[in-house]
Scaffold this active site. Structure first.
Site, PDB file in Angstrom:
ATOM      1  N   LYS A   1       9.820  -5.399  14.013  1.00 37.50           N
ATOM      2  CA  LYS A   1      10.252  -4.785  12.756  1.00 37.50           C
ATOM      3  C   LYS A   1      11.163  -3.582  13.014  1.00 37.50           C
ATOM      4  CE  LYS A   1       7.025  -4.218   9.589  1.00 37.50           C
ATOM      5  NZ  LYS A   1       5.711  -3.917   8.977  1.00 37.50           N
TER       6      LYS A   1
ATOM      7  N   GLU B   1      10.360  -5.533   3.506  1.00 39.27           N
ATOM      8  CA  GLU B   1      10.532  -6.830   2.847  1.00 39.27           C
ATOM      9  C   GLU B   1      10.090  -6.775   1.384  1.00 39.27           C
ATOM     10  OE1 GLU B   1       9.362  -7.733   7.200  1.00 39.27           O
ATOM     11  OE2 GLU B   1       8.815  -6.288   5.640  1.00 39.27           O
TER      12      GLU B   1
ATOM     13  N   GLY C   1      -4.820  -5.033   5.862  1.00 34.84           N
ATOM     14  CA  GLY C   1      -4.082  -6.013   5.066  1.00 34.84           C
ATOM     15  C   GLY C   1      -4.714  -7.387   5.048  1.00 34.84           C
ATOM     16  N   ARG C   2      -5.147  -7.877   6.205  1.00 33.95           N
ATOM     17  CA  ARG C   2      -5.703  -9.235   6.263  1.00 33.95           C
ATOM     18  C   ARG C   2      -7.100  -9.325   5.661  1.00 33.95           C
ATOM     19  NH1 ARG C   2      -4.922  -6.906  11.022  1.00 33.95           N
ATOM     20  NH2 ARG C   2      -6.575  -6.597  12.546  1.00 33.95           N
TER      21      ARG C   2
ATOM     22  N   LYS D   1       0.826  -1.203   0.000  1.00 33.94           N
ATOM     23  CA  LYS D   1       0.000   0.000   0.000  1.00 33.94           C
ATOM     24  C   LYS D   1       0.866   1.263   0.000  1.00 33.94           C
ATOM     25  CE  LYS D   1      -3.585   0.097   2.751  1.00 33.94           C
ATOM     26  NZ  LYS D   1      -4.450   0.244   3.948  1.00 33.94           N
TER      27      LYS D   1
ATOM     28  N   GLU E   1      -4.029 -12.097  14.276  1.00 32.91           N
ATOM     29  CA  GLU E   1      -3.645 -10.698  14.160  1.00 32.91           C
ATOM     30  C   GLU E   1      -4.795  -9.804  14.607  1.00 32.91           C
ATOM     31  OE1 GLU E   1      -0.691  -9.117  11.081  1.00 32.91           O
ATOM     32  OE2 GLU E   1      -2.603  -8.358  10.317  1.00 32.91           O
TER      33      GLU E   1
ATOM     34  N   HIS F   1      -3.489 -38.413  10.204  1.00 36.36           N
ATOM     35  CA  HIS F   1      -2.351 -39.313  10.374  1.00 36.36           C
ATOM     36  C   HIS F   1      -1.195 -38.620  11.089  1.00 36.36           C
ATOM     37  CE1 HIS F   1      -3.734 -42.809   8.044  1.00 36.36           C
ATOM     38  NE2 HIS F   1      -4.451 -41.916   7.379  1.00 36.36           N
TER      39      HIS F   1
END
Length: 550
Positions: A513, A219, A274-275, A213, A360, A391
């Protein structure tokens, strides 16, 4: 709003748990009430494709009285007002002074939704039109790279919601995808992630989507610059950035500085978290892969669940019931985790997506009025597709000491009915059996009938009485998936409303961060680091030595 434990209905719920909840036995409740399944199962009719999805809550620690009190808790906590405020564009994300309007992105009915008195829908529709035009140009081959070849490799560069949403949806809807395309999603700052995506990519046919954005996320911009450097090197500096890079961003200055044409920017507003952003321009990779018409169906299914959440009375409101059950287990039964296990290989990234959505959002210890909460919030969500999962960690579900409420998800129709649908029938049999086994368990009487050696009775006993929710769809279509995601969005919203926390900020991601930036600078400096604890300082020094840094 008061803390949850200060609500009158919360005290009523505590007494109800003390009187009934501690001795509740699921299989006995089914014996007492033949209508239990019909009473606690709800069918969601999806306007997107006319299908329906069954949500079976009957194998939960739930009675008529439990549901009644849980709904009273939700009402007293102000769930309905908070919900309505969200859809009205009120700034319910008060710590960031933002509205929370991801529902506007999928508002296919085009009902006006206002923020600060201005209808946001014209802007939403403008971006959708832009996405439609661009995705159709790429898919048809009309848009070509700098040598005149169509772009068939798509590399989405993002992190967090700019990665998890598009990855999950493109995988979940792979059946509808263009199989001539090759998709890569690069999020990790570990250079291996980018290197593997570029290894077999052809710069003449590769399109990069840079999803940030602000276009300043460390990153993402680092990965984007590495991609740009690779592209220019591979093309001998002749490659046209404007034809091979687009930005999912709102920072025109940084985007154009990078070399991307401002016409190839796809924006979204500050009220898109964001999510929750896969419905926005962040979903461009989805539209490119499955086609815009299918992307529109994805939005339509989501909008249908929004409508259900807004209009259905709480006692019949599917995501509200799911959220209230989560509160019930977290705060009255001490459940610390929640498992989501889809019986569908296409949904293999769905639990990872829900991890961000849930943890979050509700990984908070402070109430909306700034007080430390007096109760548990934010369950640890995890999951893997079945039948693989049974399993591995299902052992803990059946015979472990922890209560783990579980959601099982299945589509009645497979997209790939191999061998006369034999695979799907086997899959379905496990879907039904796991939920039943977790409920009924297995006791000594049954073990005796099976001629089990007496010394193994304790080892082979299953206590049962483990709660599950079963979600049965017709088929995982774009519309079905859209509705399913929004079910979990509003389930999470319900939890946060009851717990009186802000589900829409995420300050918890900031500290690590900011410290990383400081340490990164130290890695470029000579000498030993300073200002850290002995462990961190020692680790940094050891890394510098092993990496050959001075």
């Amino acid at each position: 709003m008061p803390q949850a434990t200060d609500l009158k209905a919360w005290a009523t719920l505590q007494k109800h748990h003390d009187d009934v909840g501690k001795s509740f036995v699921l299989k006995e409740e089914f014996k007492k009430d033949p209508e239990r399944f019909n009473k606690f199962s709800f069918t969601f009719k999806n306007e997107a494709d006319g299908s329906d999805t069954l949500f079976d809550f009957s194998k939960n620690f739930l009675t008529d009285e439990t549901l009644k009190i849980l709904v009273e808790v939700a009402k007293e906590a102000g769930l309905e007002k908070l919900r309505d405020d969200m859809f009205r564009g009120e700034k319910i994300n008060f710590t960031e002074h933002r509205a929370v309007l991801h529902a506007a992105l999928r508002n296919v009915s085009n009902e006006p939704i206002k923020v600060d008195g201005e209808d946001v829908m014209p802007g939403v529709n403008k971006e959708l039109d832009h996405m439609k035009e661009f995705s159709e140009a790429i898919r048809s081959g009309e848009w070509k790279g700098f040598t005149g070849k169509p772009l068939t490799t798509i590399i989405n560069v993002g992190i967090g919601g700019s990665d998890l949403g598009p990855v999950m949806v493109t995988e979940a809807l792979k059946y509808y995808g263009d199989r001539k395309q090759t998709l890569h999603f690069v999020s990790n700052i570990d250079g291996t992630h980018m290197a593997e995506a570029l290894r077999d990519s052809d710069p003449e046919t590769t399109l990069f989507l840079i999803a940030s954005k602000t276009f300043t996320t460390a990153e993402t911009t680092t990965n984007a610059n590495s991609a740009k450097e690779w592209f220019l090197k591979q093309t001998g500096g002749k490659g046209d950035i404007a034809k091979h890079f687009v930005a999912l961003s709102t920072n025109e200055a940084e985007v154009t500085k990078f070399g991307i044409d401002a016409k190839n920017m796809f924006g979204f507003e500050s009220w898109v978290g964001g999510r929750y952003s896969v419905w926005s321009a962040i979903g461009l990779s989805v539209a490119l892969h499955i086609g815009f018409d299918n992307f529109k169906q994805f939005l339509t299914g989501a909008h249908a669940m929004d409508k259900h959440f807004r209009e259905t009375p709480l006692e019949k409101n599917i995501p509200v019931i799911g959220g209230l059950l989560s509160v019930w287990y977290s705060d009255f039964y001490g459940a610390q985790t929640h498992l989501v296990s889809p019986f569908d290989q296409y949904l293999h990234r769905f639990p990872a997506y829900l991890q961000q959505l849930s943890m979050e959002s509700n990984g908070k210890a402070v109430s909306r009025d700034g007080q430390m909460v007096k109760y548990t919030t934010g369950p640890i969500l995890f999951g893997e597709p079945a039948t693989n999962a049974q399993h591995s960690f299902y052992q803990l579900l059946h015979q472990g000491t922890k209560l783990i409420p579980t959601d099982f998800i299945l589509a009645a129709e497979s997209h790939n009915p191999i061998d006369n649908n034999k695979h799907q029938k086997m899959l379905a049999s496990n879907f039904f059996a796991q939920a039943e086994a977790l409920m009924v368990g297995k006791g000594e009487e049954q073990l005796k009938a099976e001629n089990t050696p007496e010394e193994l009775y304790k080892h082979k006993t299953f206590l049962g009485n483990r709660p599950t929710t079963s979600i049965l769809a017709q088929k995982i279509t774009p519309g079905t998936l859209g509705a399913l995601i929004v079910y979990y969005e509003h389930l999470t919203f319900t939890e946060g409303a009851v717990w009186n926390i802000n589900s829409f900020d995420q300050w918890g991601v900031e500290l690590g961060k900011s410290l990383a930036k400081k340490i990164q600078a130290e890695l470029d400096e000579a000498g030993a680091p300073s200002g850290h604890d002995a462990s961190t300082g020692g680790l940094i020094a050891a890394f510098k030595a092993k990496a050959g840094l001075k």
